[in-house]
Motif scaffolding. Sequence first.
Motif, PDB file in Angstrom:
ATOM      1  N   ALA A  10      30.381  51.230  10.773  1.00  0.00           N
ATOM      2  CA  ALA A  10      29.989  49.890  10.320  1.00  0.00           C
ATOM      3  C   ALA A  10      29.354  49.962   8.935  1.00  0.00           C
ATOM      4  CB  ALA A  10      29.026  49.269  11.326  1.00  0.00           C
ATOM      5  N   ALA A  11      29.861  50.866   8.104  1.00  0.00           N
ATOM      6  CA  ALA A  11      29.218  51.140   6.820  1.00  0.00           C
ATOM      7  C   ALA A  11      29.964  50.579   5.617  1.00  0.00           C
ATOM      8  CB  ALA A  11      29.048  52.653   6.637  1.00  0.00           C
ATOM      9  N   GLY A  12      31.214  50.157   5.799  1.00  0.00           N
ATOM     10  CA  GLY A  12      32.059  49.816   4.666  1.00  0.00           C
ATOM     11  C   GLY A  12      31.674  48.540   3.938  1.00  0.00           C
ATOM     12  N   HIS A  72      21.986  55.572   9.091  1.00  0.00           N
ATOM     13  CA  HIS A  72      22.369  55.074   7.765  1.00  0.00           C
ATOM     14  C   HIS A  72      23.039  56.171   6.955  1.00  0.00           C
ATOM     15  CE1 HIS A  72      22.401  52.799   4.106  1.00  0.00           C
ATOM     16  NE2 HIS A  72      21.646  53.682   3.481  1.00  0.00           N
ATOM     17  N   ASN A  73      24.166  55.829   6.350  1.00  0.00           N
ATOM     18  CA  ASN A  73      24.880  56.755   5.479  1.00  0.00           C
ATOM     19  C   ASN A  73      24.617  56.361   4.024  1.00  0.00           C
ATOM     20  OD1 ASN A  73      26.629  58.475   4.166  1.00  0.00           O
ATOM     21  ND2 ASN A  73      28.440  57.229   4.614  1.00  0.00           N
ATOM     22  N   PRO A  74      23.740  57.075   3.328  1.00  0.00           N
ATOM     23  CA  PRO A  74      23.448  56.703   1.943  1.00  0.00           C
ATOM     24  C   PRO A  74      24.638  56.909   1.002  1.00  0.00           C
ATOM     25  CG  PRO A  74      22.393  58.788   2.503  1.00  0.00           C
ATOM     26  CD  PRO A  74      22.950  58.222   3.774  1.00  0.00           C
ATOM     27  N   ALA A  75      25.632  57.687   1.452  1.00  0.00           N
ATOM     28  CA  ALA A  75      26.811  57.964   0.621  1.00  0.00           C
ATOM     29  C   ALA A  75      27.999  57.107   1.033  1.00  0.00           C
ATOM     30  CB  ALA A  75      27.165  59.447   0.705  1.00  0.00           C
ATOM     31  N   GLY A  79      33.298  56.698   0.734  1.00  0.00           N
ATOM     32  CA  GLY A  79      34.446  56.578   1.620  1.00  0.00           C
ATOM     33  C   GLY A  79      34.127  56.815   3.080  1.00  0.00           C
ATOM     34  N   MET A  80      35.125  56.542   3.929  1.00  0.00           N
ATOM     35  CA  MET A  80      34.946  56.609   5.378  1.00  0.00           C
ATOM     36  C   MET A  80      34.611  58.010   5.867  1.00  0.00           C
ATOM     37  SD  MET A  80      37.558  55.498   8.456  1.00  0.00           S
ATOM     38  CE  MET A  80      37.624  53.788   7.958  1.00  0.00           C
ATOM     39  N   GLY A  81      35.140  59.017   5.195  1.00  0.00           N
ATOM     40  CA  GLY A  81      34.884  60.388   5.640  1.00  0.00           C
ATOM     41  C   GLY A  81      33.406  60.701   5.702  1.00  0.00           C
ATOM     42  N   SER A  82      32.660  60.236   4.708  1.00  0.00           N
ATOM     43  CA  SER A  82      31.225  60.511   4.695  1.00  0.00           C
ATOM     44  C   SER A  82      30.514  59.799   5.845  1.00  0.00           C
ATOM     45  CB  SER A  82      30.612  60.090   3.360  1.00  0.00           C
ATOM     46  OG  SER A  82      30.626  58.680   3.197  1.00  0.00           O
ATOM     47  N   GLY A 165      33.867  61.932   1.417  1.00  0.00           N
ATOM     48  CA  GLY A 165      34.613  60.944   0.652  1.00  0.00           C
ATOM     49  C   GLY A 165      35.606  60.163   1.476  1.00  0.00           C
ATOM     50  N   GLU A 166      36.811  60.042   0.939  1.00  0.00           N
ATOM     51  CA  GLU A 166      37.863  59.274   1.603  1.00  0.00           C
ATOM     52  C   GLU A 166      38.619  60.087   2.644  1.00  0.00           C
ATOM     53  OE1 GLU A 166      38.400  56.177   1.464  1.00  0.00           O
ATOM     54  OE2 GLU A 166      37.213  55.580  -0.287  1.00  0.00           O
TER      55      GLU A 166
END
Length: 202
Positions: A10-12, A72-75, A79-82, A165-166
Amino acid sequence: MHDLAAIILAAGQSSRFGAANKLLAPLNGRPLLAHSLDTVCKLGLGQIIVVSGHDHEAIAQIAQPYAVRVQHNPAYKTGMGSSIACGATALNPEVAGVFLCLGDMPYLTDTVFQAVVDQFTAHGNHGRKGSRAPGSIVRPVFEGRPGHPVLFPADVFPALAGLTGELGARDIIAAEQSRLLTINWPDHTVLADIDRPEDLPG
């Protein structure tokens, strides 16, 4: 399913949806993300991780009533990979497998999750608590097109945690075709995500 986990992405930034965050958009009077949370949280999983990024505070507020961990993903902009890696690094090492779920697929039902688990179990994966022995990857397909959710065995967790990244999970699946099990699903719900405002009913 108590020895399984789920990562809900749910980060995009939902750039194709326009200025608004699609996961906050209303569907039947509730945020889109809430529909995914409803389904996954009824499965009786041992751990559920919601990976946030864009609009973190709003995502966390939607997730607050549920028994989930918001990571939380700060990166997230990379992209989705992170985001997959962010969720995978938070997994309990005792779980036997993890569902990879997209927060923008509100039409998935517990029936497809159960079918995936049944296939996973039938091939000796279930109950491998803490095991890193090679297991099967299971996913539904509709008319030959790969769908969601995808269930990964515990030995794949390090590969998921190493994504950047992606680079997404499809690359892991492509490298592990010999142990991929598919389920022919009878309808398009395993493909139906929300990318644009016109994808929402009404």
